[in-house]
Scaffold this motif. Structure first.
Motif, short mmCIF file in Angstrom:
data_model
loop_
_atom_site.label_atom_id
_atom_site.label_comp_id
_atom_site.label_asym_id
_atom_site.label_seq_id
_atom_site.Cartn_x
_atom_site.Cartn_y
_atom_site.Cartn_z
N SER A 11 0.81 -1.22 0.00
CA SER A 11 0.00 0.00 0.00
C SER A 11 0.84 1.27 0.00
O SER A 11 0.52 2.23 -0.71
N GLY A 15 1.14 3.53 -3.25
CA GLY A 15 0.60 4.88 -3.07
C GLY A 15 1.60 5.95 -3.46
O GLY A 15 1.24 6.93 -4.15
N SER A 18 2.00 6.00 -7.28
CA SER A 18 0.88 6.65 -7.94
C SER A 18 1.01 8.17 -7.89
O SER A 18 0.80 8.87 -8.89
N ALA A 132 -0.94 3.99 5.36
CA ALA A 132 -0.86 3.99 3.90
C ALA A 132 -2.00 4.74 3.24
O ALA A 132 -1.78 5.53 2.31
N HIS A 133 -3.23 4.54 3.69
CA HIS A 133 -4.35 5.14 2.96
C HIS A 133 -4.47 6.64 3.20
O HIS A 133 -5.18 7.33 2.47
N HIS A 134 -3.76 7.16 4.21
CA HIS A 134 -3.75 8.61 4.42
C HIS A 134 -2.79 9.33 3.48
O HIS A 134 -2.89 10.55 3.31
N PRO A 136 -2.40 9.06 0.02
CA PRO A 136 -3.11 9.68 -1.12
C PRO A 136 -4.24 10.60 -0.69
O PRO A 136 -4.52 11.60 -1.36
N SER A 137 -4.90 10.30 0.44
CA SER A 137 -6.06 11.12 0.83
C SER A 137 -5.65 12.49 1.34
O SER A 137 -6.43 13.45 1.28
N THR A 194 1.22 7.82 13.84
CA THR A 194 0.10 7.88 12.90
C THR A 194 -1.15 8.64 13.36
O THR A 194 -1.86 9.21 12.53
N THR A 209 -8.93 1.92 8.84
CA THR A 209 -9.03 2.04 7.39
C THR A 209 -10.19 2.92 6.96
O THR A 209 -10.23 3.40 5.82
N PRO A 212 -10.71 9.00 7.28
CA PRO A 212 -10.31 9.71 6.06
C PRO A 212 -9.03 10.50 6.21
O PRO A 212 -8.46 10.96 5.21
#
Length: 238
Positions: A11, A15, A18, A132-134, A136-137, A194, A209, A212
């Motif tokens: 991830s 990320g 990308s 990880a998902h933060h 790109p967000s 984090t 997860t 946002p």
């Protein structure tokens, strides 16, 4: 345009690849399973990303990004990484990596330990205190009012400048937080780990997860890093 080699296709690696592709950079991404295993991912990441072997990604371009577990650092190609600026995104998790006495005792930070595993590499630490998902967000254009800071640690001014430039292109404001000896401030259990990027820190652990993320301005991040405290790894719960 910067040329980046990324080792690790999970991830975080995907990320960052990308975002780098969207910023117009030339990227080579690799994993332990070989280039053929990355065909589907590369097709999703954009035209600037190509699959490579680990050795090719390690030697490619201006900067190598490591997005693999700490336990995998010992299998990385030392010769190809020697003399290069290496952005390490990793942390020490004993439940995953096994016990490492130098880190349990606090004799070394994770980044300093990585420097002993990869002799000759110029380690810079960043992106290790954000899930990880933060990534790109929370990435924002340079002119955005809600752009977040990203802590950077390193012993080489030149290497940190290169990493700061790339971090800026990826959508964050680089915050120079000192040498590798101070990088414990963004390690797990520190005050700048984090949760600083979480929109709902109280519910973060139950379903992180779904969170946002929330912007953390560079000045606020600098304050959080400065105020961070350190816990012995042996005292942590895993």
């Amino acid at each position: 345009m910067t040329r980046l080699g990324i080792i690790g296709s999970g991830s975080i690696g995907a990320g960052l690849a990308s975002l780098a592709s969207a910023a117009g950079h030339d990227v080579r991404i690799a994993n332990s399973r070989g280039p053929e295993s990355l065909a589907g991912l590369v097709a999703e990441l954009g035209p600037g990303v190509q699959a490579a072997t680990v050795e090719e990604a390690a030697a490619f371009g201006d900067l190598t990004i490591l997005a693999v577990p700490l336990s995998a650092y010992g299998s990385l190609p030392i010769q190809e990484l020697s003399g290069r600026t290496v952005l390490s995104t990793g942390n020490y998790y004993p439940s995953r990596d096994g016990r490492i006495p130098e880190l349990d005792s606090l004799d070394l930070t994770t980044a300093e330990y990585e420097s002993t595993v990869l002799p000759g590499a110029v380690i810079v630490k960043a992106f290790n205190n954000i899930v990880a998902h933060h990534i790109p967000s929370l990435a924002r254009p340079a002119e955005a009012q809600d752009r977040s800071g990203m802590a950077v640690f390193g012993d080489s001014t030149e290497a940190k400048q290169l990493v700061a430039q790339v971090i800026g292109d990826l959508g964050f404001d680089a915050v120079d937080c000192g040498p590798l000896a101070e990088s414990w401030r963004t390690e797990p259990e520190s005050g700048a780990y984090t949760l600083v990027y979480a929109a709902d820190s109280e519910g973060f652990s139950s379903d992180y997860t779904a969170d946002p993320g929330a912007p953390v301005p560079a000045d606020r991040l600098r304050e959080l890093v400065a105020a961070s405290t350190r816990a012995k790894v042996a005292e942590r719960e895993f």
